[in-house]
Design a protein around this motif. Structure first.
Motif, PDB file in Angstrom:
ATOM      1  N   HIS A 157     140.335  77.057  23.469  1.00 59.03           N
ATOM      2  CA  HIS A 157     141.318  76.435  22.568  1.00 59.03           C
ATOM      3  C   HIS A 157     140.766  75.193  21.878  1.00 59.03           C
ATOM      4  N   HIS A 159     140.835  72.198  23.148  1.00 56.99           N
ATOM      5  CA  HIS A 159     141.548  70.981  23.544  1.00 56.99           C
ATOM      6  C   HIS A 159     141.840  71.015  25.039  1.00 56.99           C
ATOM      7  N   HIS A 161     143.946  70.839  28.509  1.00 59.21           N
ATOM      8  CA  HIS A 161     145.255  71.219  29.039  1.00 59.21           C
ATOM      9  C   HIS A 161     145.611  70.284  30.179  1.00 59.21           C
ATOM     10  N   HIS A 167     152.321  73.810  25.723  1.00 62.59           N
ATOM     11  CA  HIS A 167     152.387  74.516  24.446  1.00 62.59           C
ATOM     12  C   HIS A 167     152.102  76.000  24.597  1.00 62.59           C
ATOM     13  N   HIS A 168     151.807  76.469  25.837  1.00 63.87           N
ATOM     14  CA  HIS A 168     151.702  77.920  26.036  1.00 63.87           C
ATOM     15  C   HIS A 168     151.859  78.272  27.500  1.00 63.87           C
TER      16      HIS A 168
HETATM   17 ZN   LIG Z   1     145.665  75.230  24.472  1.00 57.93          ZN
END
Ligand SMILES: [Zn+2]
Length: 168
Positions: A157, A159, A161, A167-168
């Motif tokens: 991604h 970024h 976590h 966000h997911h």
């Molecule tokens: Zn992510």
């Protein structure tokens, strides 16, 4: 573990103008540190270079000159905009146009900008489109809190976590 490409780095820093005695512009704390994946171009290149190889509890203290930071102040990036640009429902939002305020603007191509209000005149508003740190030498001082491996999800991604990330 040492800082290198693809490690997740958590650190705190104080950003001052010019040197360790300069005006404090940004400050992060251990409660609200900055976390990022090293080597993915998210920070100024010279910032990453200066913390390369550091470990948890190491401190840092370095300067980034204007040319390697946000560039020289550009006088042509100061523009007079028609005051009607700021008209909403037939009214000028005078609160929005307080000198010093940053105002989000977009052009016809959908590009977004932040510009600082300098002065409001009868039919125009003088706006500064320079980056707030343009023309400044930056001084960073801080401490490495944690260095860890990034998960494959994080690398995929691009970024971090964190525990607050949903966000997911
Ligand atoms: Zn992510």
């Amino acid at each position: 573990m040492q800082i290198k490409k693809d490690k997740v780095v958590t650190l705190t820093y104080d950003l001052r103008i010019d040197n360790a005695m300069g005006e404090l512009v940004q400050s992060t704390t251990k409660e609200e540190p900055m976390t990022f994946i090293y080597g993915h171009g998210q920070l100024l290149p010279l910032f990453e270079q200066n913390i390369d190889g550091l470990k948890s509890t190491n401190t840092f203290d370095f300067k980034i000159p204007t040319s390697e930071a946000y560039g020289e102040f550009d006088p042509t990036a100061i523009m007079d905009l028609d005051i009607n640009v700021f008209m909403h429902d037939g009214q000028i939002d005078t609160e929005l146009l307080s000198p010093g305020n940053y105002v989000p603007l977009s052009d016809n191509d959908g590009n977004h900008y932040q510009a600082r209000v300098m002065r409001v005149e009868e039919n125009t508003v003088k706006m500064d489109f320079n980056h707030p740190l343009a023309g400044k030498d930056l001084h960073f001082q801080g401490e490495i809190i944690e260095v860890r491996e990034a998960t494959s999800d994080e690398l995929g991604h691009g970024h971090v976590h964190g525990k607050h990330c949903n966000h997911h």
